[in-house]
Design an enzyme around this catalytic site. Structure first.
Site, short mmCIF file in Angstrom:
data_model
loop_
_atom_site.label_atom_id
_atom_site.label_comp_id
_atom_site.label_asym_id
_atom_site.label_seq_id
_atom_site.Cartn_x
_atom_site.Cartn_y
_atom_site.Cartn_z
CE1 TYR A 124 -3.03 -3.08 1.14
CE2 TYR A 124 -4.47 -1.17 1.03
CZ TYR A 124 -4.30 -2.54 1.06
OH TYR A 124 -5.39 -3.36 1.00
CE LYS A 191 3.64 -18.04 2.05
NZ LYS A 191 2.88 -19.26 2.35
CG ASP A 224 0.18 -20.01 4.29
OD1 ASP A 224 0.86 -19.25 4.99
OD2 ASP A 224 0.69 -20.90 3.59
CG ASP A 248 -7.36 -4.64 3.32
OD1 ASP A 248 -8.40 -4.45 3.97
OD2 ASP A 248 -7.26 -4.35 2.11
#
Ligand code: NAD
Length: 363
Positions: A124, A191, A224, A248
């Site tokens: 972003y 991640k 995940d 988000d």
């Protein structure tokens, strides 16, 4: 004491939920001087920009703002006012508490998760170059030098930015919030197994910062795995701290766990400025119908009262909203367990005010 607060009703359903929220905030007895401003499409039409300087100046002056949602045109027109506001005021924290209130039809009970989303960096950051643009060509030629054969000539770019400063301040906020609010555990989400540079940095900084808070438990989880665990047993989670994009998605997921966007509040917080707004957007298809749930924005108002140190008023308003939900008489369509008789936005505000008044009668 009267608080000066910048008020940005926004567009779509924004003006309706803002009006309802303003009414219930005033009914708590706390005094406000509202500095009414226009941003979004309305401002674009009047000032030729969706985010006029006077809006930013008002927020900088008052230090606190209450904001309704603002529509972002897709694929054309101005960039997101919401993202611009967070970046220009350096509101690096997006705080989104997600809690089940008894009476809300939902698959899960006893969920009480606080999502702490980094608000200014990551994908972003707004550093994007379109395919065939001079900037993209320049970047591709540089990349050919340092990482040959990795990039196709017709590539576009949205860069994922992660700084040590950015990671440190958001993780520190998460631990400070946990400590101040009696929370037990902070989990950093990442991640880093794949994104070793950016998420790896976020994770390393989180591990370092955690050492300064021995009273709060710390763990980390891959994004995940988190998604899978959240839908299996969300009641196990406490405070989550995440880079912008994962934050988000996860805050919207958590809103779903507690019964939907109609009751999911939020706050954008910087070092000395805060803008309070619901997680939901401007839901244009419902605009002007007196239909949607104003409680997400009202609960954002509760967060604002807490930020201002008006703890008693915050507890009373949250209690009144919870009582209206539990009673189930004056709730909007999204909180109806079965087909029933939902009320409109303005009736919810009246019902919350009636609860606040009744409580005064008994006091
Ligand atoms: P949305 O959150 O506006 O609405 C999605 C759906 O959620 C609605 O159709 C409705 O069914 C439900 N919903 C949302 N708010 C509700 C409420 N208060 N009560 C009951 N149901 C509610 O998401 P969208 O349609 O993807 O986005 C619409 C616009 O809002 C887009 O332009 C988007 O960019 C913008 N947006 C703005 C903000 C913000 O101002 N901070 C945040 C998210 C999206």
């Amino acid at each position: 004491m009267s608080y000066k607060v910048t008020l940005i009703p926004g567009d779509g359903i924004g003006p309706e939920v803002t009006k309802a929220t303003k009414m219930v905030l005033e009914a708590t007895g706390v005094e406000f001087q509202w500095d009414l401003t226009v941003a979004g499409q309305g401002a674009q039409d009047i000032f030729g920009t969706p985010l006029p300087d006077y809006v930013l100046e008002s927020i900088r002056r008052n230090k606190v703002a209450l904001k309704g949602p603002i529509t972002t045109p897709v694929g054309h027109g101005f960039r997101s006012v919401n993202v611009a506001l967070r970046q220009r005021l350096d509101l690096y924290v997006c705080l989104r508490p997600c809690k089940t209130y008894p009476g809300v039809p939902t698959r899960y009970q006893n969920v009480d998760i606080v999502v702490v989303r980094e608000n200014t960096e990551d994908l972003y950051a707004g550093i994007e170059f379109e395919r065939k643009s001079p900037e993209a060509a320049k970047l591709i030629s540089l990349m050919h030098e340092i990482a040959p054969d990795k990039i196709k000539e017709d590539s576009s770019f949205s860069l994922k930015i992660a700084s040590e400063t950015g990671a440190r301040r958001i993780v520190r906020f998460a631990f400070e919030y946990a400590r101040a609010n009696g929370r037990k555990k902070v989990i950093a989400v990442h991640k880093a197994n794949i994104l070793k540079a950016s998420d790896g940095l976020f994770l390393n900084v989180a591990r370092q910062v955690a050492k300064d808070y021995p009273d709060i438990r710390f763990d980390d989880v891959i994004i995940d795995t988190l998604c899978m665990r959240l839908v299996r047993a969300p009641e196990q989670f406490d405070v989550l701290v995440l880079p912008n994009l994962y934050g988000d998605f996860v805050s919207e997921l958590c809103a779903g766990l507690i019964g939907g966007l109609g009751i999911a509040p939020g706050a954008n917080i910087g070092d000395n400025i805060a803008v309070f707004e619901p997680t939901h957007g401007s839901a244009p298809k419902y605009a002007g119908q007196d239909k949607v749930n104003p409680m997400a924005m009202m609960l954002s108002g509760v967060l604002m009262l807490r930020y201002l140190g008006e703890t008693k008023a915050a507890d009373r308003l949250e209690g009144a909203i919870a009582a209206v939900i539990a009673e189930g008489q004056s709730i909007t369509y999204d909180l109806m367990p079965n087909p029933g008789s939902p009320v409109g936005t303005s009736r919810v505000a009246e019902a919350v005010i009636e609860k606040l008044k009744k409580e005064e009668d008994y006091a």
